[in-house]
Design an enzyme around this catalytic site. Structure first.
Site, short mmCIF file in Angstrom:
data_model
loop_
_atom_site.label_atom_id
_atom_site.label_comp_id
_atom_site.label_asym_id
_atom_site.label_seq_id
_atom_site.Cartn_x
_atom_site.Cartn_y
_atom_site.Cartn_z
N GLY A 21 60.81 47.50 6.46
CA GLY A 21 61.90 47.26 7.41
C GLY A 21 62.79 46.18 6.82
N SER A 259 26.71 51.86 18.20
CA SER A 259 27.61 52.80 17.53
C SER A 259 28.34 53.66 18.56
CB SER A 259 26.85 53.68 16.54
OG SER A 259 25.89 54.44 17.24
N ASP A 260 27.79 53.74 19.79
CA ASP A 260 28.46 54.52 20.84
C ASP A 260 28.44 53.70 22.14
OD1 ASP A 260 29.44 56.26 22.67
OD2 ASP A 260 27.90 57.79 22.41
N GLY A 309 31.63 56.07 12.59
CA GLY A 309 31.35 56.96 11.47
C GLY A 309 32.05 56.61 10.18
N CYS A 314 27.57 53.93 6.54
CA CYS A 314 27.35 54.71 7.76
C CYS A 314 27.19 56.20 7.46
CB CYS A 314 28.55 54.49 8.68
SG CYS A 314 28.51 55.51 10.13
N TRP A 401 23.03 46.67 3.58
CA TRP A 401 22.42 47.79 4.28
C TRP A 401 22.92 47.87 5.71
CZ3 TRP A 401 19.90 43.36 2.76
CH2 TRP A 401 19.34 42.56 3.73
N ARG A 415 10.87 50.01 19.11
CA ARG A 415 12.03 50.45 19.87
C ARG A 415 12.61 51.76 19.32
NH1 ARG A 415 16.14 46.16 20.32
NH2 ARG A 415 14.64 45.53 21.86
N GLU A 423 20.78 56.15 10.67
CA GLU A 423 22.24 56.34 10.72
C GLU A 423 22.93 55.50 9.66
OE1 GLU A 423 24.42 56.38 14.48
OE2 GLU A 423 22.50 56.63 15.49
#
Ligand code: IMP
Length: 499
Positions: A21, A259-260, A309, A314, A401, A415, A423
């Site tokens: 711009g 993640s969700d 994702g 991931c 990781w 758990r 994932e």
């Protein structure tokens, strides 16, 4: 039939370029501000602003105590990871809150340690200076540095035979202020100043080489009592135990790590924290749709993380088939955020998260409507990430990781027993040195892009940015091409030498 099919493909950040711009003297680099709202507060509390639009991901291989301290000093935040026990995480939060700029809590050695063992310890830890304290106490006996011994000549001697003894040392007694420590250090001939209490017990070391840095952190993010601001991650399982421990330790902001985030579990977590600790803003996420945004904000999220994702470690998209290109996700959520702002007057910051590689991705994410970005890989490479350096094929690397990898989930196997798959993956990233030495280049490139767009602030970038999808060939054209680059592994077959 599915509820909905979208035929327009979702897009990633690297498919876009900014159009320039009008650049003016108001938008030259030194006039550009990267200040960004961190979380929504009713009073628009200036405490909840970042001075750089970057935060480090809540991951074991990224955000521990050192990263949280250094990034807060440099104007951002590292989100202390929740894949550890509440007690361990609270200890980390406490360490950051108690941190006094320039005052290092050092590792000590006993007087009867052999120089050979000290030398090994030094190689392993990377420190050159060790205070010597009486076995089992903090009583200062001396200081030993790499200049005080030769590891071959003195290997069989004891530390106490080579150290600079307490009586020869200048120390600071009960000094709390870095400026005062600096004065004492300047008067001495030492490179390091031990700080002791009235009983001569060691408390900290102050290094001459560090002082400049610590006196000069104009972008530092501070909370009450001049302590550094601290953000910590929580999950939707153990928040009733974890949050009280983190609050007790002094946490300023919480973020739900998932993640969700479009889930009733996340809503329950938000309701519980907002009811019991209304003074602590909570960031929700991750979401990638307008409905996800509306859901989380209704539930009480004070900022939202966007992305599913795209992270470098991931494999969620491959494993579950869910996700969205980060660019499309930001655009959809930022549109919903702007609608919400028009309707309510509440501005909810949007954080772009996952797969952001470099400064050009950062600025495109900001231009699309994000207020700041979260990065994992970028920060994992730095000295301050919690991992140890390794050498692979003559290159110095650090391990990195995912939080959804089996390595990260090991902290609480039970758990995740119900999940039969991972994932995230585990790999390595090139070691890049100190954060303080890397950030200026990244920030200066972000500012240079904003200058081209003609934006002096991130708000102006949102208003003024014009973006265009680029073709794969156009991306190729944008790199150095069709010349011989000495020292690079050139693919000569693809060079077009012309007529
Ligand atoms: P990066 O900056 O591309 O390395 O992505 C970091 C982001 O990836 C984090 O902020 C998380 O949102 C996400 N993430 C972290 N661990 C995992 C995992 O194991 N699987 C999927 N996504 C992850």
């Amino acid at each position: 039939m599915p509820k909905k099919i979208i035929y327009e493909p979702s897009r990633t950040l690297m498919e876009f370029r900014l159009l320039p711009g009008l650049t003016t003297k108001e938008t030259v680099l030194e006039n550009i501000s990267l200040r960004a709202p961190f979380v929504y507060t009713e009073t628009d509390d200036p405490k909840y602003y970042l001075n750089i639009p970057m935060v480090a991901a809540a991951m074991q291989s990224v955000s521990g105590v050192n990263m949280a301290i250094e990034l807060a000093k440099l104007g951002g935040q590292a989100f202390i990871y929740s894949s550890q026990t509440p007690k361990q995480q609270a200890t980390m939060v406490e360490k950051v809150k108690k941190h006094k700029a320039g005052f290092v809590e050092p590792e000590t050695v006993p007087p009867d340690m052999l120089i050979a063992d000290l030398h090994n310890l030094r190689n392993h830890r990377g420190y050159n200076t060790f205070p010597v304290v009486d076995n089992g106490s903090r009583k200062l006996l001396g200081v030993i540095t790499k200049n005080d011994y030769d590891y071959k000549m003195h290997a069989d001697q004891k530390v106490e035979e080579r150290m600079i003894a307490r009586k020869e040392l200048v120390v600071g007694v009960e000094i709390e202020d870095i400026k005062e420590a600096n004065k004492v250090l300047k008067e001495s001939h030492q490179s390091v100043l031990p700080i002791v209490d009235e009983k001569d017990n060691l408390r900290y070391l102050v290094f001459r080489k560090d002082i400049r840095n610590h006196l000069d952190n104009p972008l530092e993010i501070l909370a009450e009592n001049k302590s550094l601001m601290v953000t910590a991650a929580i999950n939707t399982h153990d928040y009733e135990d974890r949050v009280p421990a983190l609050v007790e330790a002094g946490v300023d902001v919480l973020t739900i790590d998932s993640s969700d985030g479009h889930s009733t579990f996340q809503r329950d977590t938000l309701h519980w924290v907002n009811k019991n600790y209304p003074q602590i803003p909570v960031i929700g996420g991750n979401i990638i749709t307008a409905s996800g945004f509306e859901f989380l904000v209704e539930a009480g999220a004070k900022a939202v993380k966007v992305g599913m994702g795209g992270g470098s470690i991931c494999i969620t998209q491959e494993q579950k088939g869910t996700g969205r290109g980060l660019a499309t996700a930001i655009i959809k959520v930022a549109e919903a955020r702007d609608r919400y702002y028009e309707g309510t007057g509440k501005y909810i910051p949007v954080i772009a998260d996952g797969g952001i590689v470099n400064s050009k991705d950062v600025v495109v994410a900001l231009a699309m409507g994000a207020d700041y970005v979260m990065m994992g890989r970028y920060f994992a490479r730095m000295e301050e990430s919690p991992t140890e350096k390794v050498t692979i094929n003559n290159s110095v690397m650090k391990p990195y990781w995912g939080e959804g990898s089996s390595r990260a989930r090991d902290w609480k196997k039970a758990r995740y027993n119900q999940l039969q798959f991972v994932e995230g993956v585990e790999g390595f990233v090139h070691y890049s040195g100190k954060l303080r030495d890397n950030l200026p280049e990244t920030l200066s490139k972000i500012k240079a892009s904003m200058s081209s767009v003609g934006a002096a602030t991130i708000v102006e970038l949102h208003e003024r940015a014009e973006l265009e999808v680029v073709s794969a060939l156009s991306i190729r054209e944008g790199k150095a091409h069709d010349i011989y680059l000495p020292g690079k592994d050139a693919d000569y077959s693809s060079i077009n030498w012309g007529d």
